[in-house]
Design a protein around this motif. Structure first.
Motif, PDB file in Angstrom:
ATOM      1  N   LEU A 123       0.854  -1.192   0.000  1.00 42.22           N
ATOM      2  CA  LEU A 123       0.000   0.000   0.000  1.00 42.22           C
ATOM      3  C   LEU A 123       0.891   1.244   0.000  1.00 42.22           C
ATOM      4  N   VAL A 124       0.702   2.121  -0.998  1.00 42.31           N
ATOM      5  CA  VAL A 124       1.505   3.344  -1.076  1.00 42.31           C
ATOM      6  C   VAL A 124       0.604   4.549  -0.838  1.00 42.31           C
ATOM      7  N   ALA A 125       0.983   5.374   0.119  1.00 42.67           N
ATOM      8  CA  ALA A 125       0.211   6.570   0.465  1.00 42.67           C
ATOM      9  C   ALA A 125       0.906   7.784  -0.147  1.00 42.67           C
ATOM     10  N   ALA A 126       0.236   8.385  -1.148  1.00 42.90           N
ATOM     11  CA  ALA A 126       0.810   9.581  -1.811  1.00 42.90           C
ATOM     12  C   ALA A 126      -0.315  10.562  -2.075  1.00 42.90           C
ATOM     13  N   ALA A 127      -1.050  10.862  -0.991  1.00 42.53           N
ATOM     14  CA  ALA A 127      -2.233  11.728  -1.113  1.00 42.53           C
ATOM     15  C   ALA A 127      -1.950  13.140  -0.596  1.00 42.53           C
ATOM     16  N   GLY A 128      -0.951  13.271   0.241  1.00 40.34           N
ATOM     17  CA  GLY A 128      -0.678  14.607   0.801  1.00 40.34           C
ATOM     18  C   GLY A 128      -1.652  14.971   1.906  1.00 40.34           C
ATOM     19  N   LYS A 129      -2.146  13.966   2.619  1.00 37.22           N
ATOM     20  CA  LYS A 129      -3.078  14.203   3.735  1.00 37.22           C
ATOM     21  C   LYS A 129      -2.491  13.533   4.989  1.00 37.22           C
ATOM     22  N   ALA A 130      -2.050  14.330   5.941  1.00 41.96           N
ATOM     23  CA  ALA A 130      -1.377  13.790   7.133  1.00 41.96           C
ATOM     24  C   ALA A 130      -2.248  12.755   7.836  1.00 41.96           C
ATOM     25  N   GLY A 131      -1.674  11.593   8.099  1.00 41.65           N
ATOM     26  CA  GLY A 131      -2.330  10.571   8.907  1.00 41.65           C
ATOM     27  C   GLY A 131      -3.593   9.985   8.307  1.00 41.65           C
ATOM     28  N   MET A 132      -3.793  10.207   7.022  1.00 41.66           N
ATOM     29  CA  MET A 132      -5.038   9.756   6.382  1.00 41.66           C
ATOM     30  C   MET A 132      -5.156   8.232   6.361  1.00 41.66           C
TER      31      MET A 132
ATOM     32  N   PHE B 247      -6.955   0.782   7.203  1.00 43.10           N
ATOM     33  CA  PHE B 247      -6.757   0.730   5.746  1.00 43.10           C
ATOM     34  C   PHE B 247      -5.770  -0.372   5.379  1.00 43.10           C
ATOM     35  N   VAL B 248      -5.211  -1.047   6.406  1.00 43.23           N
ATOM     36  CA  VAL B 248      -4.063  -1.939   6.172  1.00 43.23           C
ATOM     37  C   VAL B 248      -4.409  -3.396   6.492  1.00 43.23           C
ATOM     38  N   LYS B 249      -4.193  -4.259   5.512  1.00 44.62           N
ATOM     39  CA  LYS B 249      -4.446  -5.711   5.700  1.00 44.62           C
ATOM     40  C   LYS B 249      -3.294  -6.283   6.525  1.00 44.62           C
ATOM     41  N   PRO B 250      -3.544  -7.193   7.464  1.00 42.84           N
ATOM     42  CA  PRO B 250      -2.448  -7.813   8.205  1.00 42.84           C
ATOM     43  C   PRO B 250      -1.396  -8.389   7.240  1.00 42.84           C
ATOM     44  N   GLY B 251      -0.134  -8.100   7.532  1.00 48.07           N
ATOM     45  CA  GLY B 251       0.953  -8.621   6.688  1.00 48.07           C
ATOM     46  C   GLY B 251       1.289  -7.728   5.513  1.00 48.07           C
ATOM     47  N   ALA B 252       0.538  -6.638   5.347  1.00 44.63           N
ATOM     48  CA  ALA B 252       0.817  -5.750   4.194  1.00 44.63           C
ATOM     49  C   ALA B 252       2.084  -4.933   4.440  1.00 44.63           C
ATOM     50  N   VAL B 253       2.663  -4.444   3.327  1.00 41.62           N
ATOM     51  CA  VAL B 253       3.821  -3.537   3.389  1.00 41.62           C
ATOM     52  C   VAL B 253       3.311  -2.144   3.025  1.00 41.62           C
ATOM     53  N   VAL B 254       3.697  -1.137   3.823  1.00 38.96           N
ATOM     54  CA  VAL B 254       3.173   0.221   3.608  1.00 38.96           C
ATOM     55  C   VAL B 254       4.314   1.174   3.269  1.00 38.96           C
ATOM     56  N   ALA B 255       4.199   1.897   2.144  1.00 40.79           N
ATOM     57  CA  ALA B 255       5.200   2.920   1.779  1.00 40.79           C
ATOM     58  C   ALA B 255       4.536   4.279   1.882  1.00 40.79           C
ATOM     59  N   ASP B 256       5.111   5.130   2.747  1.00 36.18           N
ATOM     60  CA  ASP B 256       4.513   6.441   3.023  1.00 36.18           C
ATOM     61  C   ASP B 256       5.296   7.520   2.276  1.00 36.18           C
ATOM     62  N   VAL B 257       4.676   8.074   1.221  1.00 41.21           N
ATOM     63  CA  VAL B 257       5.341   9.108   0.428  1.00 41.21           C
ATOM     64  C   VAL B 257       5.047  10.494   0.998  1.00 41.21           C
TER      65      VAL B 257
END
Ligand SMILES: NC(=O)C1=CN([C@@H]2O[C@H](COP(=O)(O)OP(=O)(O)OC[C@H]3O[C@@H](n4cnc5c(N)ncnc54)[C@H](OP(=O)(O)O)[C@@H]3O)[C@@H](O)[C@H]2O)C=CC1
Ligand SMILES: Nc1nc(=O)c2c([nH]1)NC[C@@H]1CN(c3ccc(C(=O)N[C@@H](CCC(=O)O)C(=O)O)cc3)C=[N+]21
Length: 287
Positions: free
Chosen positions: A202-211, A216-226
């Motif tokens: 899951l990549v977060a590139a929305a420009g909304k702090a803490g959105m 929003f995250v499935k167990p075991g998922a990898v999250v990249a915060d842009v």
């Protein structure tokens, strides 16, 4: 939860860059950092870029123009930089002031000098999955961090929140090139949370702090915060609510700061070394 630190990817890229620079027969890759106006965001990004290019043993020259400069005058100055044989790569800070037409400069910048992949030629190459195009550095930084930690992408569900020309769109093409199955979300996406929970990456590139919270995250998922957002105390915050990730049993995530941002500038350096290599490396090979 594994913290995917940008410093590991940046260190690997730095080694690659130094090897490339050694093959240039003494030429020091030189970048022009071109800025119109004094936006605080640009000033801090410029500082990060200049520092990183110098730390990678290359040269960066800053070309700053007043916000009030007429478009025609700036275009003439830009063309000089574009044609200057001593400049191997250009980073043009976008968006330009409103009285200018950004597309003019996207079409003007020489594709071989276009370090952040804004030219239609580079966009077309990324769209076509070709390797000799320059992608926007941030999009490429996300892929670099995942590769550094051997996060599998082939056959995985990659969900990108954001569809900008700087991050979301090019990143979706780069994921495609890694044979991931890509979903791109935006403000018109229905049931965003459910779509995000389908993601292995899951990549977060929305420009909304803490959105992006834990739900929003499935167990075991990898999250990249842009995301790079400045909170009321001036601290940097990502688009991801970091504290909720442990409870969501995320497998790994990139922190802000110290994640994608620190790799973005390293990727910019690699583009600069590649641009110089294409120019001088070829000459070296001929001699
Ligand atoms: N680390 C780095 O090197 C860099 C970090 N950034 C950071 O990344 C973030 C994104 O930057 P950038 O792509 O330029 O931002 P833009 O504002 O250009 O794009 C934001 C995107 O996110 C989407 N979006 C916004 N809010 C929501 C929401 N609530 N639900 C779903 N989608 C949403 C928008 O959808 P729509 O299209 O429908 O409006 C848009 O596509 C920012 O925080 C920026 O600071 C940016 C560049 C480099
Ligand atoms: N066309 C375009 N391309 C960009 O790449 C682009 C852009 N526009 N607009 C502005 C944003 C911002 N940006 C950053 C990149 C790296 C850091 C960075 O180095 N951050 C480090 C240090 C942060 C700090 O502590 O200062 C970190 O996150 O660890 C910051 C900000 C690129 N941007």
């Amino acid at each position: 939860m594994l913290v995917l630190k940008g410093s590991e990817a940046a260190a690997r890229i730095k080694k690659e860059v130094q090897e490339m620079v050694e093959g240039l027969g003494g030429h020091v890759p030189t970048a022009a950092i071109v800025r119109v106006g004094e936006r605080p965001d640009d000033l801090s990004y410029e500082r990060n870029v200049m520092k990183k290019i110098a730390s990678f043993g290359m040269e960066a020259r800053s070309f700053a123009f007043p916000e009030s400069i007429r478009e025609g005058e700036f275009q003439a100055e830009f063309q000089k930089i574009n044609d200057d044989p001593s400049i191997d790569g250009i980073l043009l800070f976008c968006p330009l002031p409103r009285h200018m037409n950004g597309r003019t400069f996207e079409e003007l910048i020489r594709p071989e000098k276009d370090l952040d992949g804004i030219s239609p030629v580079n966009r077309a190459r990324i769209f076509a999955g070709e390797k000799d195009g320059f992608a926007p550095c941030t999009a490429e930084a996300v892929i670099e961090i995942l590769k550094t930690y051997q996060i599998p992408m082939e056959g995985k569900r990659a969900v990108v929140v954001g569809r900008s020309m700087v991050v979301g769109r090019p990143l979706s093409m780069l994921f495609l090139k890694e044979n991931a199955t890509v979903t791109v979300c935006h403000t018109k996406t229905a049931d965003l949370k459910a779509v995000c929970r389908e993601a292995d990456i899951l990549v977060a590139a929305a420009g909304k702090a803490g959105m992006i919270s834990g739900e929003f995250v499935k167990p075991g998922a990898v999250v990249a915060d842009v995301g790079i957002n400045v909170d009321e105390n001036g601290a940097l915050k990502g688009d991801v609510e970091w504290d909720g990730l442990e409870a969501a049993a995320a497998a790994a995530a990139t922190p802000v700061p110290g994640g994608v941002g620190s790799v973005t500038t390293a990727v910019l350096c690699r583009h600069l070394a590649e641009a110089a290599m294409r120019k001088y490396g070829a000459e070296q090979a001929q001699n």
